[in-house]
Design a protein around this motif. Structure first.
Motif, PDB file in Angstrom:
ATOM      1  N   SER A 174       0.826  -1.213   0.000  1.00  0.00           N
ATOM      2  CA  SER A 174       0.000   0.000   0.000  1.00  0.00           C
ATOM      3  C   SER A 174       0.859   1.262   0.000  1.00  0.00           C
ATOM      4  CB  SER A 174      -0.936   0.006   1.210  1.00  0.00           C
ATOM      5  OG  SER A 174      -1.874  -1.041   1.103  1.00  0.00           O
ATOM      6  N   TYR A 175       1.915   1.242   0.782  1.00  0.00           N
ATOM      7  CA  TYR A 175       2.850   2.374   0.805  1.00  0.00           C
ATOM      8  C   TYR A 175       3.455   2.590  -0.580  1.00  0.00           C
ATOM      9  CZ  TYR A 175       7.165   4.962   1.641  1.00  0.00           C
ATOM     10  OH  TYR A 175       8.187   5.886   1.576  1.00  0.00           O
ATOM     11  N   LEU A 176       3.894   1.505  -1.221  1.00  0.00           N
ATOM     12  CA  LEU A 176       4.539   1.610  -2.528  1.00  0.00           C
ATOM     13  C   LEU A 176       3.556   2.073  -3.600  1.00  0.00           C
ATOM     14  CD1 LEU A 176       6.709  -1.632  -2.408  1.00  0.00           C
ATOM     15  CD2 LEU A 176       7.531   0.733  -2.230  1.00  0.00           C
ATOM     16  N   VAL A 177       2.326   1.546  -3.555  1.00  0.00           N
ATOM     17  CA  VAL A 177       1.319   1.953  -4.536  1.00  0.00           C
ATOM     18  C   VAL A 177       1.008   3.440  -4.412  1.00  0.00           C
ATOM     19  CG1 VAL A 177      -1.124   1.733  -5.168  1.00  0.00           C
ATOM     20  CG2 VAL A 177       0.262  -0.318  -4.812  1.00  0.00           C
ATOM     21  N   ALA A 178       0.793   3.915  -3.194  1.00  0.00           N
ATOM     22  CA  ALA A 178       0.493   5.337  -2.999  1.00  0.00           C
ATOM     23  C   ALA A 178       1.659   6.215  -3.426  1.00  0.00           C
ATOM     24  CB  ALA A 178       0.137   5.606  -1.536  1.00  0.00           C
ATOM     25  N   ARG A 179       2.875   5.765  -3.145  1.00  0.00           N
ATOM     26  CA  ARG A 179       4.064   6.526  -3.513  1.00  0.00           C
ATOM     27  C   ARG A 179       4.223   6.580  -5.032  1.00  0.00           C
ATOM     28  NH1 ARG A 179       7.106  10.166  -0.954  1.00  0.00           N
ATOM     29  NH2 ARG A 179       7.624   8.822   0.812  1.00  0.00           N
ATOM     30  N   LEU A 180       4.052   5.455  -5.701  1.00  0.00           N
ATOM     31  CA  LEU A 180       4.242   5.400  -7.147  1.00  0.00           C
ATOM     32  C   LEU A 180       3.064   5.989  -7.915  1.00  0.00           C
ATOM     33  CD1 LEU A 180       5.771   1.815  -7.388  1.00  0.00           C
ATOM     34  CD2 LEU A 180       6.988   3.976  -7.672  1.00  0.00           C
ATOM     35  N   TRP A 181       1.837   5.778  -7.407  1.00  0.00           N
ATOM     36  CA  TRP A 181       0.636   6.217  -8.121  1.00  0.00           C
ATOM     37  C   TRP A 181       0.365   7.702  -7.928  1.00  0.00           C
ATOM     38  CZ3 TRP A 181      -2.106   3.464 -11.579  1.00  0.00           C
ATOM     39  CH2 TRP A 181      -3.347   3.961 -11.989  1.00  0.00           C
ATOM     40  N   LYS A 182       0.534   8.167  -6.702  1.00  0.00           N
ATOM     41  CA  LYS A 182       0.154   9.544  -6.366  1.00  0.00           C
ATOM     42  C   LYS A 182       1.327  10.378  -5.872  1.00  0.00           C
ATOM     43  CE  LYS A 182      -3.803  12.009  -5.770  1.00  0.00           C
ATOM     44  NZ  LYS A 182      -4.927  12.088  -6.714  1.00  0.00           N
ATOM     45  N   ARG A 236      -9.011   6.091  -0.291  1.00  0.00           N
ATOM     46  CA  ARG A 236      -9.552   7.413   0.038  1.00  0.00           C
ATOM     47  C   ARG A 236      -8.625   8.551  -0.360  1.00  0.00           C
ATOM     48  NH1 ARG A 236     -11.823   5.336   5.804  1.00  0.00           N
ATOM     49  NH2 ARG A 236     -13.978   4.943   5.178  1.00  0.00           N
ATOM     50  N   ASN A 237      -7.327   8.302  -0.362  1.00  0.00           N
ATOM     51  CA  ASN A 237      -6.381   9.397  -0.561  1.00  0.00           C
ATOM     52  C   ASN A 237      -5.586   9.332  -1.866  1.00  0.00           C
ATOM     53  OD1 ASN A 237      -6.428  10.995   2.128  1.00  0.00           O
ATOM     54  ND2 ASN A 237      -6.364   8.852   2.761  1.00  0.00           N
ATOM     55  N   ALA A 238      -5.621   8.188  -2.538  1.00  0.00           N
ATOM     56  CA  ALA A 238      -4.915   8.080  -3.818  1.00  0.00           C
ATOM     57  C   ALA A 238      -5.836   7.628  -4.941  1.00  0.00           C
ATOM     58  CB  ALA A 238      -3.738   7.121  -3.695  1.00  0.00           C
ATOM     59  N   GLY A 239      -7.100   7.338  -4.613  1.00  0.00           N
ATOM     60  CA  GLY A 239      -8.069   6.993  -5.632  1.00  0.00           C
ATOM     61  C   GLY A 239      -8.408   5.516  -5.683  1.00  0.00           C
ATOM     62  N   PRO A 240      -9.542   5.178  -6.330  1.00  0.00           N
ATOM     63  CA  PRO A 240     -10.011   3.793  -6.388  1.00  0.00           C
ATOM     64  C   PRO A 240      -9.053   2.829  -7.070  1.00  0.00           C
ATOM     65  CG  PRO A 240     -11.755   5.308  -7.030  1.00  0.00           C
ATOM     66  CD  PRO A 240     -10.512   6.119  -6.926  1.00  0.00           C
ATOM     67  N   VAL A 241      -8.405   3.264  -8.153  1.00  0.00           N
ATOM     68  CA  VAL A 241      -7.491   2.363  -8.854  1.00  0.00           C
ATOM     69  C   VAL A 241      -6.319   1.986  -7.946  1.00  0.00           C
ATOM     70  CG1 VAL A 241      -5.919   2.091 -10.813  1.00  0.00           C
ATOM     71  CG2 VAL A 241      -8.135   3.227 -11.133  1.00  0.00           C
ATOM     72  N   ALA A 242      -5.758   2.991  -7.290  1.00  0.00           N
ATOM     73  CA  ALA A 242      -4.661   2.722  -6.354  1.00  0.00           C
ATOM     74  C   ALA A 242      -5.135   1.831  -5.212  1.00  0.00           C
ATOM     75  CB  ALA A 242      -4.102   4.036  -5.810  1.00  0.00           C
ATOM     76  N   GLY A 243      -6.363   2.056  -4.737  1.00  0.00           N
ATOM     77  CA  GLY A 243      -6.907   1.226  -3.670  1.00  0.00           C
ATOM     78  C   GLY A 243      -7.034  -0.220  -4.075  1.00  0.00           C
ATOM     79  N   VAL A 244      -7.534  -0.456  -5.288  1.00  0.00           N
ATOM     80  CA  VAL A 244      -7.676  -1.831  -5.784  1.00  0.00           C
ATOM     81  C   VAL A 244      -6.304  -2.487  -5.954  1.00  0.00           C
ATOM     82  CG1 VAL A 244      -8.396  -3.223  -7.765  1.00  0.00           C
ATOM     83  CG2 VAL A 244      -9.911  -1.443  -6.869  1.00  0.00           C
ATOM     84  N   LEU A 245      -5.327  -1.729  -6.467  1.00  0.00           N
ATOM     85  CA  LEU A 245      -3.971  -2.266  -6.616  1.00  0.00           C
ATOM     86  C   LEU A 245      -3.379  -2.634  -5.260  1.00  0.00           C
ATOM     87  CD1 LEU A 245      -2.519   0.136  -9.335  1.00  0.00           C
ATOM     88  CD2 LEU A 245      -3.102  -2.283  -9.624  1.00  0.00           C
ATOM     89  N   ALA A 246      -3.597  -1.767  -4.268  1.00  0.00           N
ATOM     90  CA  ALA A 246      -3.094  -2.048  -2.919  1.00  0.00           C
ATOM     91  C   ALA A 246      -3.755  -3.300  -2.353  1.00  0.00           C
ATOM     92  CB  ALA A 246      -3.347  -0.850  -2.006  1.00  0.00           C
ATOM     93  N   TRP A 247      -5.070  -3.407  -2.539  1.00  0.00           N
ATOM     94  CA  TRP A 247      -5.809  -4.575  -2.063  1.00  0.00           C
ATOM     95  C   TRP A 247      -5.304  -5.848  -2.737  1.00  0.00           C
ATOM     96  CZ3 TRP A 247      -8.916  -7.801  -5.063  1.00  0.00           C
ATOM     97  CH2 TRP A 247      -9.632  -8.759  -4.358  1.00  0.00           C
TER      98      TRP A 247
END
Length: 196
Positions: A19-27, A46-57
């Motif tokens: 999740s940390y890496l996705v938020a860092r790379l995506w947003k 909530r803070n990086a968007g639905p696509v980033a959320g799904v990737l993190a999940w």
């Protein structure tokens, strides 16, 4: 590979801060400085968007699946259950983020799905149904992890998996103590309907 090495490898896989890496790379943000500060799918969503959320999940779930598939090559239910606990401890207390990680739910579902796919699928359905009805991700998460030990028992899985389910369910609820307090005080945020 010895059981000790399986457990260490499982912990390190769990410690990968998806999740940390996705938020860092995506947003381009450090998710720990936004929203709840939690390194998990909901905060990323909530803070990086639905696509980033799904990737993190997907990444967090994948850590659980990968760990169990690997562990099955090196031992029976006891080794697999120990690896499952280790990957979840790594996810929640990751060495790479100074032992401050996520709340285990997605990775727990991945672990259980790799052990017994029907149990993982039903737990995911419970999560979706409760979140959809209540609007609270935390309530869905708690309901899903409480359902898992019951499902393990109902499907007559080996005893190490029941121990895994009970222990991790307790840990997940412990990690949700702040959410439970906010729910009791009416301060827990609901998921925005536009995400659906």
């Amino acid at each position: 590979m010895s059981v000790f090495l399986v457990i260490i490898a499982s912990y390190l896989i769990g410690s990968i801060p998806v999740s940390y890496l996705v938020a860092r790379l995506w947003k381009g943000i450090d998710i720990r400085n936004y929203g709840s500060g939690n390194v998990g799918m909901t905060n990323v969503w909530r803070n990086a968007g639905p696509v980033a959320g799904v990737l993190a999940w997907a990444g967090d779930l994948g850590k659980g699946v990968l760990t169990i598939l690997l562990a099955k090559h090196f031992g029976g239910p006891e080794v697999v259950a120990a690896a499952g606990i280790a990957v979840l401890v790594g996810h929640s207390w990751p060495v790479f983020l100074r032992f401050k990680g996520g709340k285990m739910v997605a990775t727990f579902v991945g672990v259980i799905a790799a052990i017994a796919l029907p149990v993982g699928l039903i737990a995911a359905v419970v999560w979706l149904a409760v979140v959809g009805l209540s609007g609270y991700v935390s309530v869905g998460s708690i309901a899903a992890v409480l359902a898992i030990p019951l499902l393990i028992w109902a499907f007559h899985l080996e005893w190490p998996y029941l121990v895994l389910g009970i222990l991790v369910a307790a840990l997940v609820i412990y990690k949700h103590k702040p959410n439970i307090k906010r729910l009791a005080g009416g301060a827990e945020p609901k998921i925005k309907r536009k995400f659906w």
